[in-house]
Structure formats: structure tokens, C-alpha cells
Design a protein around this motif. Structure first.
Motif: not given
Length: 207
Positions: A69-72, A76-88
């Protein structure tokens, strides 16, 4: 990282350990960064802006199990953030995941995703730099797992010049490194950063 990514209020090593133990996580993991050097030397050395935890790429799903339930957010790419969903399954070029309870919460933990081949750790800087996983980490007298100091110092060795905090950590750890650890670190630097100035400090200990 670029841009305003939010504030950090990192957990302490004790909070990290308690969370892992509470959830009964059995996959290998290790406290890393400057805290790993402090756990090795047995004393506080400096303030910490964050806390790093290493997991193996093959065990990456433990992060979602641990922090349901956390925000992970993956770097990706290094230097920027994007959501990492469950199952990926994270692509091979992603090595860092930032974690917080919710999008409006402060960051708590950074997970570092590392490579392993069977029973061996392999450096993403150069696959020729390896170490048996049995030597990749150590434990405090309380049983807290942390990254072996020679590996952590190798992470901290920068080809473009050292940060002040890394010099503090190296100076504190050097006197406590045994012969095999010093030799491994010197050999690893010889492969990837042969002119690194830390090698001069390691050499007298190796003669």
C-alpha cells in the motif's frame, strides 16, 4: 535526482529492522550507505539524510510484500522517479526505489537493487568485480544485517571525486578492515578506478 521530489524523514536502522522482523521477511537484505559503516565501526559518525537498504534483483518483490500500500517510486531513468506498480519486474537499468507511506508523506527508505549470479554478487560497474554472497554482508551482535564495509566503500568510491561524507566513512572504517577486506577493496578499485586515492591508504596495510 532532479526537481523537487519531496522531503526525507528517513527511518532509523532500528525501525527498518523492526519492520522486516515484524513481517517475517526471509529474503536476504542489508542496511547500506553510511549506516552500514556505523554498524561496522560501532559508533555514530555523521548526520544522515536518508537510509539505504540493499536487496538482490531476484528478490525485488519483497519490497512490495514488505510495504503493502505504500507509494513506491523507481528511479527510471536514473535521476527521475516514476511509480513502480505491484507485479512489474523492474528493468535492469533501474537500481533504486524510493519509498513512502503515501504521495504526500516524506520519504522513508531507499532500496538499492543489486545483481547476483547464483551464490555470487556482481558489481553493476563491472561484472568482473564479484564477491560470494556469504561475504556480501555482516551482522551486528544484535543480528542486524548490514552491507560488508569493503563493498560499501567500493560503492562510495567515485571516479569523479569524493564527497566529504564518503571520506569520513572511509577514514573511520579503514582501521577496522581486516586483510581480506582491504585486499578485496584494493583489487576492486584496481579493476574500475585504478587511480583512486584510497588505494594509497590501503597499500600500507597490505604490505
Amino acid at each position: 535526482m532532479t526537481g523537487d521530489l519531496g522531503r526525507w524523514e528517513p527511518w532509523t536502522p532500528r525501525q527498518v529492522v523492526e519492520r522486516f522482523h515484524r513481517d517475517g521477511v526471509r529474503d536476504p537484505w542489508w542496511i547500506a550507505g553510511g549506516y552500514a559503516i556505523e554498524l561496522f565501526t560501532g559508533r555514530s559518525l555523521r548526520p544522515h539524510a536518508d537510509i539505504d537498504v540493499v536487496v538482490l534483483r531476484r528478490d525485488q518483490r519483497l519490497v512490495h510484500r514488505l510495504l503493502r500500500g505504500w507509494d513506491l517510486q523507481a528511479a527510471d531513468p536514473p535521476g527521475r522517479l516514476r511509480p513502480w506498480p505491484v507485479g512489474e519486474t523492474l528493468p535492469g537499468h533501474v537500481h533504486d526505489v524510493w519509498c513512502r507511506e503515501a504521495p504526500d508523506s516524506p520519504w522513508r527508505i531507499q532500496f538499492m537493487i543489486d545483481e547476483a549470479d547464483g551464490g555470487w554478487w556482481r558489481s553493476r560497474r563491472d561484472p568482473a568485480v564479484t564477491l560470494p554472497l556469504a561475504r556480501f554482508g555482516r551482522r551486528t551482535h544484535e543480528g542486524w544485517p548490514y552491507l560488508a564495509p569493503e563493498v560499501q566503500l567500493y560503492y562510495k568510491a567515485m571516479p569523479e571525486g569524493q564527497r566529504a561524507k564518503d571520506e569520513i566513512d572511509f577514514a573511520a572504517a579503514l582501521a577496522h578492515l581486516d586483510g581480506p577486506a582491504r585486499r578485496w577493496l584494493d583489487d576492486a578499485l584496481d579493476v574500475t578506478i585504478p587511480d583512486h586515492h584510497w588505494r594509497a591508504a590501503l597499500k600500507p596495510q597490505l604490505d
